[in-house]
Design a protein around this motif. Structure first.
Motif, PDB file in Angstrom:
ATOM      1  N   LEU A  85       0.827  -1.208   0.000  1.00 36.88           N
ATOM      2  CA  LEU A  85       0.000   0.000   0.000  1.00 36.88           C
ATOM      3  C   LEU A  85       0.863   1.261   0.000  1.00 36.88           C
ATOM      4  O   LEU A  85       0.491   2.286  -0.545  1.00 36.88           O
ATOM      5  N   THR A  86       2.038   1.160   0.633  1.00 33.38           N
ATOM      6  CA  THR A  86       2.890   2.345   0.753  1.00 33.38           C
ATOM      7  C   THR A  86       3.906   2.426  -0.384  1.00 33.38           C
ATOM      8  O   THR A  86       4.666   3.376  -0.466  1.00 33.38           O
ATOM      9  N   LEU A  87       3.902   1.414  -1.233  1.00 34.14           N
ATOM     10  CA  LEU A  87       4.925   1.360  -2.277  1.00 34.14           C
ATOM     11  C   LEU A  87       4.198   1.124  -3.593  1.00 34.14           C
ATOM     12  O   LEU A  87       3.923  -0.001  -3.967  1.00 34.14           O
ATOM     13  N   THR A  88       3.839   2.208  -4.281  1.00 35.12           N
ATOM     14  CA  THR A  88       3.026   2.028  -5.488  1.00 35.12           C
ATOM     15  C   THR A  88       3.659   2.660  -6.723  1.00 35.12           C
ATOM     16  O   THR A  88       3.337   2.287  -7.836  1.00 35.12           O
ATOM     17  N   GLU A  89       4.559   3.617  -6.505  1.00 35.20           N
ATOM     18  CA  GLU A  89       5.139   4.300  -7.666  1.00 35.20           C
ATOM     19  C   GLU A  89       6.628   4.062  -7.747  1.00 35.20           C
ATOM     20  O   GLU A  89       7.279   3.770  -6.758  1.00 35.20           O
ATOM     21  N   GLY A  90       7.172   4.220  -8.946  1.00 33.99           N
ATOM     22  CA  GLY A  90       8.608   4.109  -9.138  1.00 33.99           C
ATOM     23  C   GLY A  90       9.124   2.713  -8.888  1.00 33.99           C
ATOM     24  O   GLY A  90      10.152   2.532  -8.237  1.00 33.99           O
ATOM     25  N   LEU A  91       8.389   1.736  -9.387  1.00 32.82           N
ATOM     26  CA  LEU A  91       8.795   0.341  -9.173  1.00 32.82           C
ATOM     27  C   LEU A  91       9.425  -0.240 -10.429  1.00 32.82           C
ATOM     28  O   LEU A  91       9.007   0.067 -11.538  1.00 32.82           O
ATOM     29  N   ILE A  92      10.420  -1.080 -10.216  1.00 30.53           N
ATOM     30  CA  ILE A  92      10.949  -1.881 -11.322  1.00 30.53           C
ATOM     31  C   ILE A  92      10.397  -3.291 -11.106  1.00 30.53           C
ATOM     32  O   ILE A  92      10.519  -3.842 -10.006  1.00 30.53           O
ATOM     33  N   THR A  93       9.806  -3.857 -12.162  1.00 29.33           N
ATOM     34  CA  THR A  93       9.044  -5.100 -11.989  1.00 29.33           C
ATOM     35  C   THR A  93       9.475  -6.181 -12.981  1.00 29.33           C
ATOM     36  O   THR A  93       9.894  -5.870 -14.088  1.00 29.33           O
ATOM     37  N   ALA A  94       9.382  -7.434 -12.555  1.00 32.06           N
ATOM     38  CA  ALA A  94       9.611  -8.566 -13.457  1.00 32.06           C
ATOM     39  C   ALA A  94       8.588  -9.642 -13.126  1.00 32.06           C
ATOM     40  O   ALA A  94       8.131  -9.749 -11.991  1.00 32.06           O
ATOM     41  N   SER A  95       8.238 -10.441 -14.130  1.00 30.59           N
ATOM     42  CA  SER A  95       7.299 -11.552 -13.910  1.00 30.59           C
ATOM     43  C   SER A  95       8.069 -12.819 -13.595  1.00 30.59           C
ATOM     44  O   SER A  95       9.044 -13.138 -14.267  1.00 30.59           O
ATOM     45  N   VAL A  96       7.613 -13.539 -12.575  1.00 28.73           N
ATOM     46  CA  VAL A  96       8.317 -14.750 -12.147  1.00 28.73           C
ATOM     47  C   VAL A  96       7.322 -15.889 -11.972  1.00 28.73           C
ATOM     48  O   VAL A  96       6.303 -15.737 -11.287  1.00 28.73           O
ATOM     49  N   TYR A  97       7.643 -17.029 -12.586  1.00 30.38           N
ATOM     50  CA  TYR A  97       6.820 -18.222 -12.370  1.00 30.38           C
ATOM     51  C   TYR A  97       7.351 -18.945 -11.138  1.00 30.38           C
ATOM     52  O   TYR A  97       8.527 -19.280 -11.066  1.00 30.38           O
ATOM     53  N   SER A  98       6.506 -19.161 -10.155  1.00 29.66           N
ATOM     54  CA  SER A  98       6.947 -19.792  -8.914  1.00 29.66           C
ATOM     55  C   SER A  98       6.894 -21.309  -9.029  1.00 29.66           C
ATOM     56  O   SER A  98       5.837 -21.888  -9.310  1.00 29.66           O
ATOM     57  N   PHE A  99       8.041 -21.943  -8.783  1.00 30.86           N
ATOM     58  CA  PHE A  99       8.143 -23.395  -8.856  1.00 30.86           C
ATOM     59  C   PHE A  99       7.286 -24.047  -7.773  1.00 30.86           C
ATOM     60  O   PHE A  99       6.568 -25.018  -8.029  1.00 30.86           O
ATOM     61  N   THR A 100       7.353 -23.497  -6.559  1.00 32.76           N
ATOM     62  CA  THR A 100       6.645 -24.151  -5.453  1.00 32.76           C
ATOM     63  C   THR A 100       5.135 -23.850  -5.479  1.00 32.76           C
ATOM     64  O   THR A 100       4.325 -24.693  -5.121  1.00 32.76           O
ATOM     65  N   ILE A 107       7.258  -9.480  -9.326  1.00 35.18           N
ATOM     66  CA  ILE A 107       8.080  -9.091  -8.181  1.00 35.18           C
ATOM     67  C   ILE A 107       8.595  -7.690  -8.467  1.00 35.18           C
ATOM     68  O   ILE A 107       8.777  -7.323  -9.634  1.00 35.18           O
ATOM     69  N   SER A 108       8.799  -6.900  -7.423  1.00 34.39           N
ATOM     70  CA  SER A 108       9.236  -5.533  -7.700  1.00 34.39           C
ATOM     71  C   SER A 108      10.129  -4.959  -6.613  1.00 34.39           C
ATOM     72  O   SER A 108      10.095  -5.387  -5.448  1.00 34.39           O
ATOM     73  N   ILE A 109      10.937  -4.010  -7.064  1.00 42.38           N
ATOM     74  CA  ILE A 109      11.841  -3.263  -6.176  1.00 42.38           C
ATOM     75  C   ILE A 109      11.662  -1.782  -6.506  1.00 42.38           C
ATOM     76  O   ILE A 109      11.536  -1.417  -7.682  1.00 42.38           O
ATOM     77  N   ALA A 110      11.645  -0.935  -5.482  1.00 42.31           N
ATOM     78  CA  ALA A 110      11.542   0.512  -5.707  1.00 42.31           C
ATOM     79  C   ALA A 110      12.816   1.007  -6.390  1.00 42.31           C
ATOM     80  O   ALA A 110      13.916   0.663  -5.965  1.00 42.31           O
ATOM     81  N   GLU A 111      12.640   1.803  -7.449  1.00 47.43           N
ATOM     82  CA  GLU A 111      13.827   2.207  -8.222  1.00 47.43           C
ATOM     83  C   GLU A 111      14.790   3.054  -7.389  1.00 47.43           C
ATOM     84  O   GLU A 111      15.983   3.063  -7.664  1.00 47.43           O
ATOM     85  N   LYS A 112      14.285   3.690  -6.331  1.00 48.72           N
ATOM     86  CA  LYS A 112      15.194   4.502  -5.508  1.00 48.72           C
ATOM     87  C   LYS A 112      16.217   3.642  -4.753  1.00 48.72           C
ATOM     88  O   LYS A 112      17.232   4.144  -4.285  1.00 48.72           O
ATOM     89  N   PHE A 113      15.930   2.345  -4.632  1.00 48.96           N
ATOM     90  CA  PHE A 113      16.869   1.473  -3.918  1.00 48.96           C
ATOM     91  C   PHE A 113      17.806   0.704  -4.836  1.00 48.96           C
ATOM     92  O   PHE A 113      18.586  -0.145  -4.384  1.00 48.96           O
ATOM     93  N   LEU A 114      17.713   0.972  -6.122  1.00 44.53           N
ATOM     94  CA  LEU A 114      18.572   0.255  -7.075  1.00 44.53           C
ATOM     95  C   LEU A 114      18.919   1.229  -8.188  1.00 44.53           C
ATOM     96  O   LEU A 114      18.102   1.493  -9.069  1.00 44.53           O
ATOM     97  N   THR A 115      20.109   1.777  -8.128  1.00 38.50           N
ATOM     98  CA  THR A 115      20.420   2.848  -9.067  1.00 38.50           C
ATOM     99  C   THR A 115      21.512   2.430 -10.051  1.00 38.50           C
ATOM    100  O   THR A 115      22.262   1.485  -9.813  1.00 38.50           O
ATOM    101  N   GLU A 116      21.551   3.177 -11.138  1.00 37.26           N
ATOM    102  CA  GLU A 116      22.513   2.934 -12.205  1.00 37.26           C
ATOM    103  C   GLU A 116      23.935   2.876 -11.647  1.00 37.26           C
ATOM    104  O   GLU A 116      24.300   3.674 -10.786  1.00 37.26           O
TER     105      GLU A 116
END
Ligand code: 5GP
Length: 194
Positions: A85-100, A107-116
């Motif tokens: 709810l608190t993390l909705t904008e500025g996300l980097i996202t990828a689709s993952v098929y879960s084996f289990t 899955i996503s990570i906020a872009e501010k925590f992963l920079t060039e």
């Protein structure tokens, strides 16, 4: 890593020919002493690599990742599997098929925590078909950061993920590599500890 292999033999449970349950020390209850040793071993295996950040995926990657991050003195970021709810904008996202879970999730990570320009060590608990790790690699590369390597606690070497990533040129270090889970018996790939 001998102590990890022994722990798997003592406390792991082969639920089927493909799924290993290790909720005594990694997936539910956590053994901090073992996690510390695991963190140390990751640091040793990637000692020649530049690492400025560790990226993992919630929830079972967090404990080993934090231990490695503590020793390397770098921040640890975990990819979220659910929208927050608190993390909705500025996300980097990828689709993952879960084996289990046998379902596809973003899955996503906020872009501010992963920079060039960052050098990222990816850590996860299990490697099966490589979807989770490849999703994390995808996110790191979308951020124009560099993947320094992939550290895995338990690799099921009879599944495709390890080969897939090694063939793409990534350094994949797995601390226990399982050859088979036949008839409830865990067998490891024979390899020299170095
Ligand atoms: P992959 O994406 O490589 O196919 O699967 C890795 C992910 O699935 C890991 O993050 C882990 O959570 C889960 N996983 C895959 N195989 C197993 C297994 O045998 N046991 C457990 N506990 N988790 C697994």
């Amino acid at each position: 890593m001998e102590s990890l292999k022994q722990k798997i033999l003592d406390e792991g449970l082969a639920l089927s020919e493909t799924v290993l349950k290790v909720d005594n020390f990694l997936n539910h209850q956590i053994d901090p002493q073992l996690m510390q040793e695991i963190g140390k071993e990751f640091v040793r295996r990637f000692r020649h690599k530049k690492i400025t950040k560790i990226v993992t995926i919630e929830s079972s990657g967090i404990a080993p990742a934090v231990m490695a991050g503590l020793m390397l003195d770098v921040p640890v970021v975990f990819a979220r599997k659910k929208k927050s709810l608190t993390l909705t904008e500025g996300l980097i996202t990828a689709s993952v098929y879960s084996f289990t879970k046998q379902e596809t999730n973003d899955i996503s990570i906020a872009e501010k925590f992963l920079t060039e320009g960052e050098h990222v060590l990816i850590i996860d608990d299990f490697l099966a078909n490589g979807q989770a790790a490849l999703g994390l690699i995808d996110i790191v590369e979308q951020a124009n950061a560099t993947v320094s390597g992939v550290g895995i606690v338990i690799e099921k070497a009879f599944q495709d993920g390890g080969d897939l990533m090694r063939n793409k040129g990534y350094q994949v270090e797995s601390l226990a590599r399982i050859k088979s889970l036949t008839q409830g018996k865990v067998e490891f790939v024979e390899e020299q500890e170095y």
